[in-house]
Design a protein around this motif. Sequence first.
Motif, PDB file in Angstrom:
ATOM      1  N   SER A  62       0.858  -1.192   0.000  1.00  0.00           N
ATOM      2  CA  SER A  62       0.000   0.000   0.000  1.00  0.00           C
ATOM      3  C   SER A  62       0.886   1.230   0.000  1.00  0.00           C
ATOM      4  N   SER A  63       0.583   2.170  -0.864  1.00  0.00           N
ATOM      5  CA  SER A  63       1.293   3.442  -0.921  1.00  0.00           C
ATOM      6  C   SER A  63       0.265   4.547  -0.787  1.00  0.00           C
ATOM      7  N   VAL A  64       0.566   5.533   0.049  1.00  0.00           N
ATOM      8  CA  VAL A  64      -0.336   6.653   0.283  1.00  0.00           C
ATOM      9  C   VAL A  64       0.416   7.932  -0.060  1.00  0.00           C
ATOM     10  N   PHE A  65      -0.191   8.745  -0.913  1.00  0.00           N
ATOM     11  CA  PHE A  65       0.426   9.985  -1.370  1.00  0.00           C
ATOM     12  C   PHE A  65      -0.504  11.156  -1.070  1.00  0.00           C
ATOM     13  N   PRO A  66       0.020  12.246  -0.532  1.00  0.00           N
ATOM     14  CA  PRO A  66      -0.837  13.403  -0.267  1.00  0.00           C
ATOM     15  C   PRO A  66      -1.355  14.006  -1.576  1.00  0.00           C
ATOM     16  N   SER A  67      -2.578  14.488  -1.553  1.00  0.00           N
ATOM     17  CA  SER A  67      -3.154  15.127  -2.744  1.00  0.00           C
ATOM     18  C   SER A  67      -2.416  16.401  -3.113  1.00  0.00           C
ATOM     19  N   HIS A  68      -1.935  17.104  -2.108  1.00  0.00           N
ATOM     20  CA  HIS A  68      -1.212  18.363  -2.326  1.00  0.00           C
ATOM     21  C   HIS A  68       0.118  18.292  -1.587  1.00  0.00           C
ATOM     22  N   PRO A  69       1.108  17.615  -2.178  1.00  0.00           N
ATOM     23  CA  PRO A  69       2.392  17.441  -1.483  1.00  0.00           C
ATOM     24  C   PRO A  69       3.124  18.766  -1.290  1.00  0.00           C
ATOM     25  N   THR A  70       3.902  18.818  -0.219  1.00  0.00           N
ATOM     26  CA  THR A  70       4.706  20.005   0.055  1.00  0.00           C
ATOM     27  C   THR A  70       6.132  19.847  -0.458  1.00  0.00           C
ATOM     28  N   ALA A  71       6.483  18.629  -0.893  1.00  0.00           N
ATOM     29  CA  ALA A  71       7.823  18.355  -1.423  1.00  0.00           C
ATOM     30  C   ALA A  71       7.732  17.195  -2.405  1.00  0.00           C
ATOM     31  N   PRO A  73       9.291  13.598  -4.103  1.00  0.00           N
ATOM     32  CA  PRO A  73      10.026  12.451  -3.559  1.00  0.00           C
ATOM     33  C   PRO A  73      11.542  12.683  -3.572  1.00  0.00           C
ATOM     34  N   THR A  74      12.034  13.369  -4.592  1.00  0.00           N
ATOM     35  CA  THR A  74      13.471  13.664  -4.662  1.00  0.00           C
ATOM     36  C   THR A  74      13.878  14.570  -3.511  1.00  0.00           C
ATOM     37  N   ASP A  75      13.068  15.590  -3.206  1.00  0.00           N
ATOM     38  CA  ASP A  75      13.356  16.470  -2.071  1.00  0.00           C
ATOM     39  C   ASP A  75      13.458  15.671  -0.775  1.00  0.00           C
ATOM     40  N   LYS A  76      12.520  14.759  -0.569  1.00  0.00           N
ATOM     41  CA  LYS A  76      12.510  13.950   0.650  1.00  0.00           C
ATOM     42  C   LYS A  76      13.729  13.027   0.716  1.00  0.00           C
ATOM     43  N   MET A  77      14.106  12.452  -0.414  1.00  0.00           N
ATOM     44  CA  MET A  77      15.274  11.565  -0.447  1.00  0.00           C
ATOM     45  C   MET A  77      16.552  12.354  -0.140  1.00  0.00           C
ATOM     46  N   LEU A  78      16.687  13.539  -0.708  1.00  0.00           N
ATOM     47  CA  LEU A  78      17.859  14.371  -0.430  1.00  0.00           C
ATOM     48  C   LEU A  78      17.903  14.780   1.038  1.00  0.00           C
ATOM     49  N   GLU A  79      16.753  15.072   1.615  1.00  0.00           N
ATOM     50  CA  GLU A  79      16.682  15.407   3.035  1.00  0.00           C
ATOM     51  C   GLU A  79      17.148  14.229   3.893  1.00  0.00           C
ATOM     52  N   LEU A  80      16.715  13.033   3.551  1.00  0.00           N
ATOM     53  CA  LEU A  80      17.126  11.831   4.273  1.00  0.00           C
ATOM     54  C   LEU A  80      18.636  11.604   4.152  1.00  0.00           C
ATOM     55  N   ILE A  81      19.176  11.786   2.955  1.00  0.00           N
ATOM     56  CA  ILE A  81      20.621  11.638   2.743  1.00  0.00           C
ATOM     57  C   ILE A  81      21.383  12.642   3.599  1.00  0.00           C
ATOM     58  N   ASP A  82      20.918  13.891   3.641  1.00  0.00           N
ATOM     59  CA  ASP A  82      21.571  14.913   4.459  1.00  0.00           C
ATOM     60  C   ASP A  82      21.576  14.528   5.941  1.00  0.00           C
ATOM     61  N   VAL A  83      20.459  14.013   6.442  1.00  0.00           N
ATOM     62  CA  VAL A  83      20.373  13.600   7.843  1.00  0.00           C
ATOM     63  C   VAL A  83      21.369  12.468   8.122  1.00  0.00           C
ATOM     64  N   GLU A  84      21.437  11.492   7.212  1.00  0.00           N
ATOM     65  CA  GLU A  84      22.361  10.371   7.398  1.00  0.00           C
ATOM     66  C   GLU A  84      23.817  10.845   7.344  1.00  0.00           C
ATOM     67  N   LEU A  85      24.134  11.764   6.454  1.00  0.00           N
ATOM     68  CA  LEU A  85      25.508  12.287   6.372  1.00  0.00           C
ATOM     69  C   LEU A  85      25.874  13.040   7.652  1.00  0.00           C
ATOM     70  N   LYS A  86      24.934  13.803   8.204  1.00  0.00           N
ATOM     71  CA  LYS A  86      25.188  14.505   9.455  1.00  0.00           C
ATOM     72  C   LYS A  86      25.441  13.534  10.594  1.00  0.00           C
ATOM     73  N   LYS A  87      24.679  12.425  10.618  1.00  0.00           N
ATOM     74  CA  LYS A  87      24.900  11.398  11.653  1.00  0.00           C
ATOM     75  C   LYS A  87      26.292  10.802  11.516  1.00  0.00           C
ATOM     76  N   ASP A  88      26.701  10.506  10.278  1.00  0.00           N
ATOM     77  CA  ASP A  88      28.019   9.906  10.032  1.00  0.00           C
ATOM     78  C   ASP A  88      29.148  10.810  10.483  1.00  0.00           C
ATOM     79  N   THR A  89      29.022  12.112  10.261  1.00  0.00           N
ATOM     80  CA  THR A  89      30.101  13.034  10.633  1.00  0.00           C
ATOM     81  C   THR A  89      30.172  13.209  12.151  1.00  0.00           C
TER      82      THR A  89
END
Length: 92
Positions: A62-71, A73-89
């Motif tokens: 099951s996949s649920v997508f907002p009717s009016h997204p604020t970002a 999927p690429t924006d969300k993936m980049l945000e996740l990558i940034d969080v993981e890189l900050k954790k690594d450092t």
Amino acid sequence: MTELQEYMTTGMLGAYHPESAILQQEEDGVNTIFRDTDSWRREGHYVRERKMLIEGKCFHISSVFPSHPTATPTDKMLELIDVELKKDTRTG
């Protein structure tokens, strides 16, 4: 390749095949439709459901997508990558 051939070759049925998608223009954007996916709108979001058969086990996806997204999927993936890189450092 037929579905039977795909299953016999890969052990999986219901793989993601973007080349077989149908794009449908709607008033609020483009809707991507797959033959093996049920789609409907609910208040505030879209729902997509499908089944996958992997090595004899059936998975309900099951996949649920907002009717009016604020970002996007690429924006969300980049945000996740940034969080993981900050954790690594901080830990490394």
